[in-house]
Structure formats: structure tokens, C-alpha cells
Design an enzyme around this catalytic site. Structure first.
Site, PDB file in Angstrom:
ATOM      1  CG  ASP A 108      21.240  69.419  49.431  1.00 56.38           C
ATOM      2  OD1 ASP A 108      21.314  68.146  49.931  1.00 56.38           O
ATOM      3  OD2 ASP A 108      22.407  69.959  48.766  1.00 56.38           O
ATOM      4  CG  ASP A 110      23.678  71.538  58.269  1.00 60.53           C
ATOM      5  OD1 ASP A 110      23.012  70.434  58.384  1.00 60.53           O
ATOM      6  OD2 ASP A 110      24.921  71.574  58.677  1.00 60.53           O
ATOM      7  CE1 TYR A 118      25.304  55.490  55.597  1.00 59.20           C
ATOM      8  CE2 TYR A 118      25.200  52.909  55.642  1.00 59.20           C
ATOM      9  CZ  TYR A 118      24.774  54.207  55.069  1.00 59.20           C
ATOM     10  OH  TYR A 118      24.105  54.330  53.973  1.00 59.20           O
ATOM     11  CE  LYS A 163      21.434  55.639  56.182  1.00 57.08           C
ATOM     12  NZ  LYS A 163      20.690  56.392  55.410  1.00 57.08           N
TER      13      LYS A 163
END
Length: 253
Positions: free
Chosen positions: A36, A58, A156, A160
């Protein structure tokens, strides 16, 4: 995939669904690594899961996925499970309906959601192919195939949908290598990323229609349970699946 309970899982992300997944897998006896970019998230997880390998990186930066896998292999000597959760909504970067979506918004969302998923899969597949076993679970979204005008973040949704396509293509290709590849498709879940929506009365009312099983936001644990099923030998005969965890979103009338 190896059947023992001490298999090694690498999870991307350190809050929300990722954190819930780490807790669940830890309780099942798996050895865990987490990557993370937030040192605060990693510190909180380390306090809760002292045996967790934390990797601050990152994943949008070149080479970071390779480093995460390399550090996991250096610690544990193997990698059995990869869970890709890292993602952003992108609204603050300029995501929105297509006629308003900026180049910057598109790039930020696609890089963080789709490109990091590919980078992590690519890095993890090398040791998995050598071992002739492995399990990958990617995080998609119901918006990738069941859109809503209320959530007009088109970069977005596209990111996905790309993850779903990547998941199924990989599943088809890597069957002969003994590697399973599946995805979860959450609906609206109570996570840090959905805080704005959680306090929006229009969205709250919409959940009664679009997630009619409960009429509310889902919990991170709901998605973690689905991830744990797909990731482990409980789903040993399952690959290429997209498991919706959305309280009926995909079948709501």
C-alpha cells in the site's frame, strides 16, 4: 494451488476491503504480505497483524509491482495467492460522464485501477507458473457491467470492465499452468472510498432499489468472504468467474 493453510497471499491495498480480506485470511492461517502507498494504513495493519509483511509502494510507479512480489518471495519463498484491491474512484481527478471526463481523470483512474492490476498479475504469474499453481482474485465492480446513471464516473466503469475482461482472458490462458483467475464485483460497500456516498440521502434511498436484498450498503467483510472463497482451495474448481457481491444489484428490476 497448494492446499495447506499456510499458503502465502499478497494483497494490494491497506484499508476497506483489502484490510478485511487480510484479517480474514490471517484468521485462516495464511501467511500474508500487503502493499500500500499509505504508511498509516500499513502501520495500523501491522499493529493488528504483527506477522504481516508490509511493503510501502505506489503501484502506479514503474517497478513497484515487481518489487512487491520480490519482497514477498524473499520473506516467504513462495507466492500462492494474489488479491488485487487497490483502486480509486477518480472523481477528484476529473472523472465523470464521458462528455466531461478529462484526460487527467481518465489516465489517473485507468492507471490506478486497470494498469496496477495488470502489473501485479504479470509480476505474480512468473513464480506461479514456475510452481504450476496459484490463485489470483481481482476486484472489479458492478458498474463494469451494470451501470447506473446515478454513478456517472465513466472512466471508473471502463476500468472495472477492463479488469473483468483481463480476468477472463487470463483465466482461459493460464488453466494449463494450474493457475486460477477470478474476480469479485462489489456493489456499494461501506469503505473509505465511498464515504461521500454513505452520507448522500439520494444514494441511501437508491440502495433500497438497487441493492434490494438488504436495502443498504454492503460491508467490507461481505466482499472479503467472497475473495477468500475464490482465493483458496474452497473454489479449487472455479476459474474465470466474476462473483457479484452487491445485494441483488445485477438482478434488481
Amino acid at each position: 494451488m497448494a492446499a495447506d493453510r499456510e499458503s502465502v497471499a499478497l494483497v494490494t491495498g491497506g484499508s476497506g476491503i483489502a484490510a478485511a480480506t487480510l484479517r480474514l485470511l490471517a484468521g485462516e492461517g495464511h501467511r500474508l504480505a500487503c502493499v500500500d502507498r499509505s504508511d498509516q494504513n500499513l502501520a495500523a495493519l501491522s499493529a493488528e497483524l504483527p506477522d504481516l509483511l508490509t511493503i510501502e509502494a505506489d503501484l502506479t510507479e514503474k517497478g513497484s509491482a515487481d518489487r512487491a512480489v520480490a519482497e514477498t518471495l524473499a520473506r516467504f519463498g513462495r507466492l500462492d495467492i494474489l488479491v488485487n484491491v487497490v483502486g480509486i474512484s477518480g472523481r477528484r481527478f476529473g472523472d465523470g460522464p464521458a462528455h466531461e471526463c478529462t484526460d487527467e481523470g481518465w489516465d489517473a483512474v485507468m492507471d490506478t485501477n486497470a494498469k496496477t492490476t495488470l502489473a501485479m498479475c504479470r509480476a505474480a504469474l512468473r513464480p506461479m507458473m514456475a510452481a504450476k499453481s496459484g490463485s489470483i482474485v481481482n476486484t472489479a465492480s458492478v458498474l463494469g457491467y451494470a451501470p447506473s446513471a446515478l454513478f456517472a464516473t465513466h472512466a471508473y466503469a471502463a476500468s472495472k470492465a477492463a479488469i473483468i475482461g483481463l480476468t477472463r482472458a487470463m483465466a482461459a490462458y493460464y488453466t494449463t499452468h494450474g493457475i486460477r483467475v477470478n474476480a469479485v464485483a462489489p456493489g456499494l460497500i461501506e469503505t473509505p472510498m465511498s464515504l461521500r456516498a454513505q452520507s448522500d440521502e439520494t444514494t441511501i434511498q437508491y440502495m433500497k432499489i438497487r441493492q434490494p436484498l438488504t436495502g443498504r450498503f454492503g460491508k467490507a467483510d461481505d466482499v472479503a468472504e467472497a475473495i477468500a472463497y475464490l482465493a483458496t482451495d474452497r473454489a479449487g474448481f472455479v476459474t474465470g468467474s466474476v462473483l457479484e457481491v452487491a445485494g441483488g444489484w445485477g438482478v434488481a428490476g
